[in-house]
Design an enzyme around this catalytic site. Structure first.
Site, mmCIF file in Angstrom:
data_model
loop_
_atom_site.group_PDB
_atom_site.id
_atom_site.type_symbol
_atom_site.label_atom_id
_atom_site.label_comp_id
_atom_site.label_asym_id
_atom_site.label_seq_id
_atom_site.Cartn_x
_atom_site.Cartn_y
_atom_site.Cartn_z
ATOM 1 N N CYS A 122 -9.370 34.748 -6.981
ATOM 2 C CA CYS A 122 -8.379 33.713 -6.673
ATOM 3 C C CYS A 122 -7.251 34.230 -5.772
ATOM 4 O O CYS A 122 -7.462 34.457 -4.598
ATOM 5 C CB CYS A 122 -7.845 33.102 -7.955
ATOM 6 S SG CYS A 122 -7.081 31.475 -7.715
ATOM 7 N N ARG A 132 -6.064 19.778 -5.076
ATOM 8 C CA ARG A 132 -6.348 20.859 -6.015
ATOM 9 C C ARG A 132 -7.798 20.774 -6.473
ATOM 10 O O ARG A 132 -8.264 19.720 -6.917
ATOM 11 C CB ARG A 132 -5.404 20.807 -7.215
ATOM 12 C CG ARG A 132 -5.435 22.073 -8.046
ATOM 13 C CD ARG A 132 -4.159 22.256 -8.863
ATOM 14 N NE ARG A 132 -4.019 23.640 -9.258
ATOM 15 C CZ ARG A 132 -3.395 24.567 -8.553
ATOM 16 N NH1 ARG A 132 -2.821 24.251 -7.411
ATOM 17 N NH2 ARG A 132 -3.327 25.820 -8.968
ATOM 18 N N HIS A 165 -12.484 31.839 -12.431
ATOM 19 C CA HIS A 165 -11.801 32.411 -13.590
ATOM 20 C C HIS A 165 -12.719 32.252 -14.802
ATOM 21 O O HIS A 165 -13.910 32.058 -14.691
ATOM 22 C CB HIS A 165 -10.487 31.668 -13.850
ATOM 23 C CG HIS A 165 -9.514 31.734 -12.724
ATOM 24 N ND1 HIS A 165 -8.740 32.842 -12.457
ATOM 25 C CD2 HIS A 165 -9.151 30.797 -11.798
ATOM 26 C CE1 HIS A 165 -7.940 32.600 -11.440
ATOM 27 N NE2 HIS A 165 -8.174 31.371 -11.010
#
Length: 252
Positions: free
Chosen positions: A99, A133, A196
Site C-alpha cells: 500500500c 476509494r 492488506h
C-alpha cells in the site's frame, strides 16, 4: 533440518512499523518469523523508524501501509536510506511493500492535496491520488503464486510502467486502479501490493517465496520440509486453506 541448520540466521527488517502499519500489516512480520522457525532457521527481527540506525545485515525486507500523513512523516527519511535500499534490491534481497510503501517504492505519488512525493524508483510504477476509494475483499490470479487473497482500501491509483509486471490479474475487486485488471507489481525479487489483511497469513506461497529467496541468497540452500504443528483434526495447511476459502467468499 539439522541442528546446525536450526542455528542459521535470517535477518528480517520491517520498515516504519510506527507509521506504516495499518489493517494488520504487522501480521506479515509475525508470519515470516513463525515460518522461518518451522523451516528450521533463526529469525532475527529488526524494525526501522525515522532516526533509527539502519541494520548492518538485511536478508528480507517488508513494509506496510498507512495514511497520507504517515507517508509524509517517513518520506524524507525513506529518501535518505534510499541508497541502502537500492543496493539491497540490486543484490536480489526479497522485499514486500504494501500500500503506502508500495506507492513510495515507485517513481512518485501525487496526493489529492499537497506536493508530489518522490519515490525510490525500485518499482516502475506511478501513483495518483483520487476521490474514488477502492475498498473491499480482493482476489487475484497469479501465474507465480496461484490465487492470492487480500483486502484493499486505497484512494491512490497506481499504473505500471514497462519494467514492472503485475503481481496478478484481479478476479474480485479493483486492484491497482479502476481502469485495468492489474494488482500489485513485480520486479527482481520485489513485490508491491495493495493487499492488506495481512497479506502473508492468507497467502503462504508468497511468504515462502520471500523466505526461500532469502535462504538461498544467504545460505546457498533450498528450503526443506515445513515442520509445522498439526492442529487436530486439521493440519496447518488445511486450516490455512479453510481460512482462504472463507476470505474469498466474503462479499465486497
Amino acid at each position: 533440518m539439522s541442528a546446525a541448520g536450526q542455528q542459521k540466521p535470517i535477518h528480517v527488517l520491517q520498515l516504519y512499523p510506527r507509521d506504516m502499519n495499518i489493517y494488520g500489516d504487522y501480521g506479515n512480520a509475525l508470519v515470516l518469523k513463525q515460518r522461518l522457525q518451522w523451516y528450521g532457521y533463526q529469525p532475527i527481527m529488526h524494525t526501522y523508524d525515522p532516526g533509527d540506525e539502519f541494520p548492518e545485515q538485511v536478508d528480507l525486507l517488508i513494509g506496510g501501509g498507512g495514511q497520507d500523513s504517515g507517508q509524509d512523516r517517513i518520506h524524507q527519511d525513506l529518501l535518505q536510506i534510499g541508497p541502502q535500499l537500492r543496493a539491497l534490491a540490486a543484490g536480489g534481497t526479497p522485499m514486500l511493500a504494501v500500500c503506502g510503501l508500495y506507492q513510495l517504492f515507485g517513481h512518485y505519488f501525487d496526493p489529492r492535496e499537497g506536493p508530489r512525493l518522490s519515490g525510490l524508483g525500485l518499482l516502475d510504477v506511478t501513483t495518483v491520488g483520487t476521490e474514488n476509494r477502492l475498498i473491499g475483499n480482493t482476489v487475484i490470479q497469479s501465474s507465480e503464486f496461484g490465487e492470492i487473497i487480500g483486502y484493499e482500501n486505497h484512494s491512490g491509483q497506481t499504473y505500471l510502467g514497462d519494467d514492472a509486471q503485475p503481481l496478478g490479474q484481479v478476479t474480485l475487486g479493483e486492484g491497482n486502479n479502476d481502469h485495468d485488471d492489474h494488482e500489485g507489481a513485480r520486479h527482481q525479487n520485489i513485490i508491491g501490493s495493495y493487499l492488506h489483511g495481512a497479506l502473508l497469513p492468507k497467502n503462504p506461497a508468497i511468504a515462502d517465496f520471500l523466505i526461500g529467496t532469502a535462504v538461498e541468497r544467504e545460505h546457498g540452500e533450498q528450503l526443506g520440509e515445513l515442520q509445522a504443528p498439526v492442529t487436530a483434526p486439521l493440519t496447518l495447511d488445511q486450516l490455512t486453506e479453510r481460512a482462504r476459502e472463507t476470505a474469498a467468499s466474503r462479499p465486497r
